[in-house]
Design an enzyme around this catalytic site. Sequence first.
Site, PDB file in Angstrom:
ATOM      1  N   ARG A 107       0.761  -1.179  -0.017  1.00 43.45           N
ATOM      2  CA  ARG A 107      -0.097   0.073  -0.154  1.00 43.45           C
ATOM      3  C   ARG A 107       0.868   1.565   0.086  1.00 43.45           C
ATOM      4  O   ARG A 107       0.458   2.272  -0.575  1.00 43.45           O
ATOM      5  CB  ARG A 107      -1.007  -0.013   0.894  1.00 43.45           C
ATOM      6  CG  ARG A 107      -2.022   1.153   1.068  1.00 43.45           C
ATOM      7  CD  ARG A 107      -3.137   1.098   2.155  1.00 43.45           C
ATOM      8  NE  ARG A 107      -2.596   1.124   3.492  1.00 43.45           N
ATOM      9  CZ  ARG A 107      -3.121   1.009   4.586  1.00 43.45           C
ATOM     10  NH1 ARG A 107      -4.647   0.772   4.480  1.00 43.45           N
ATOM     11  NH2 ARG A 107      -2.498   1.142   5.994  1.00 43.45           N
ATOM     12  N   LYS A 162      -2.376   7.087   1.370  1.00 42.90           N
ATOM     13  CA  LYS A 162      -2.277   7.431   2.747  1.00 42.90           C
ATOM     14  C   LYS A 162      -1.157   8.449   2.778  1.00 42.90           C
ATOM     15  O   LYS A 162       0.104   7.972   2.892  1.00 42.90           O
ATOM     16  CB  LYS A 162      -1.936   6.226   3.366  1.00 42.90           C
ATOM     17  CG  LYS A 162      -2.232   6.061   4.847  1.00 42.90           C
ATOM     18  CD  LYS A 162      -2.276   4.529   5.301  1.00 42.90           C
ATOM     19  CE  LYS A 162      -2.092   4.631   6.945  1.00 42.90           C
ATOM     20  NZ  LYS A 162      -3.139   5.424   7.599  1.00 42.90           N
ATOM     21  N   GLU A 180     -15.999   6.643   5.549  1.00 46.48           N
ATOM     22  CA  GLU A 180     -15.354   5.939   6.578  1.00 46.48           C
ATOM     23  C   GLU A 180     -15.202   7.248   7.773  1.00 46.48           C
ATOM     24  O   GLU A 180     -15.863   7.983   7.992  1.00 46.48           O
ATOM     25  CB  GLU A 180     -13.910   5.646   6.283  1.00 46.48           C
ATOM     26  CG  GLU A 180     -13.017   6.705   5.956  1.00 46.48           C
ATOM     27  CD  GLU A 180     -11.715   6.174   5.299  1.00 46.48           C
ATOM     28  OE1 GLU A 180     -11.315   5.052   5.615  1.00 46.48           O
ATOM     29  OE2 GLU A 180     -11.017   7.088   4.765  1.00 46.48           O
TER      30      GLU A 180
HETATM   31  N1  PMP Z   1      -9.114   4.977   7.150  1.00 44.89           N
HETATM   32  C1  PMP Z   1      -8.161   6.017   7.504  1.00 44.89           C
HETATM   33  C2  PMP Z   1      -8.464   7.151   7.029  1.00 44.89           C
HETATM   34  C3  PMP Z   1      -7.036   5.613   8.109  1.00 44.89           C
HETATM   35  O1  PMP Z   1      -5.982   6.476   8.231  1.00 44.89           O
HETATM   36  C4  PMP Z   1      -6.840   4.121   8.399  1.00 44.89           C
HETATM   37  C5  PMP Z   1      -5.515   3.570   9.205  1.00 44.89           C
HETATM   38  N2  PMP Z   1      -5.353   4.005  10.651  1.00 44.89           N
HETATM   39  C6  PMP Z   1      -7.898   3.348   8.254  1.00 44.89           C
HETATM   40  C7  PMP Z   1      -8.992   3.660   7.569  1.00 44.89           C
HETATM   41  C8  PMP Z   1      -7.647   1.602   8.608  1.00 44.89           C
HETATM   42  O2  PMP Z   1      -6.575   1.364   7.870  1.00 44.89           O
HETATM   43  P1  PMP Z   1      -5.665   0.200   8.208  1.00 44.89           P
HETATM   44  O3  PMP Z   1      -6.758  -1.031   8.668  1.00 44.89           O
HETATM   45  O4  PMP Z   1      -4.910  -0.425   7.101  1.00 44.89           O
HETATM   46  O5  PMP Z   1      -4.840   0.660   9.339  1.00 44.89           O
END
Ligand code: PMP
Length: 292
Positions: A50, A149, A182
């Site tokens: 990622r 990210k 989200e």
């Molecule tokens: N959405 C956002 C905006 C995030 O920053 C994150 C990570 N903290 C997630 C979802 C969750 O992703 P992951 O399960 O890969 O940590």
Amino acid sequence: MKVYINGKFYSEKNSKISVFDHGLLYGDGVFEGIRAYHGRVFKLKEHIDRLFYSAKAILLNIPMSKQQLMDATVETCRKNNLNDGYVRLVVTRGAGTLGLNPNRCSNPQVIIIADTIQLYPASLYKKGMEIVTVATTRNHHNAVNPAIKSLNYLNNILAKIEANTAGYEEAIMLNSEGYVAECTGDNLFIIKDNQMFTPSLSSGALHGITRQTSIDLVGELGVPTSEPNLTRYDLYNADECFLTGTGAEIVPVVKIDERKIGNGKPGKITKKLVKAYQELTKVSGEPINKIK
Ligand code: PMP
């Protein structure tokens, strides 16, 4: 603590990068948050993949191969005797001029910090979280695409401020069409009539690693997942709701905008997922102390 910067380890005090780094000046860079459990780095390959996708999207050339970066991450945990904790991997655009032009930045900085993390108190996982919808809209994918990210989390921080000032820990962000995207640092799921639903990536969700793991684990329980457009109405009338993230893991949600979800307690499937996730973290991941 020993911090990895561009192939070398520095004490915390001596871990420094330039004030001209565009990561600092403009949030120009990408990052990952990764967990270590029981002496293993969990889902390392998925996080590195990622990170490279995020970097590609912003035309940032990570000056290492994926394997080198995985090795450096494991090495940073080893150097810090970290068996359980949180690893922050950051790649900045590097030092440039005060102008925006990324082509003036010569050296991307690769930083790895291995530390501990506790996002929420244990009681919250038992009781479940109460969250609210906020007015700050999830980034449109033609702006900073939510799939990236990036080091620029100000939009999510604004949403978090809204939630915090209203007395809540987390915020639900809608996209510019009004569909659920989200939370500020976590993906969101609901369960209704023994089916699981979560916002699609195109609706503004990050491609969460914990999101995918949850879809897989809940699938193994015989519960299928689909990704329709979800509205607040769908959330309010769900049987269960939970959030997923590397740092937060699986967080049951029991109230949204003051509407009780299901019976107001962490749901049955949610609790099964929490258990299955904990089991997985015991046996899966890149060993930190393997003999090379
Ligand atoms: N959405 C956002 C905006 C995030 O920053 C994150 C990570 N903290 C997630 C979802 C969750 O992703 P992951 O399960 O890969 O940590």
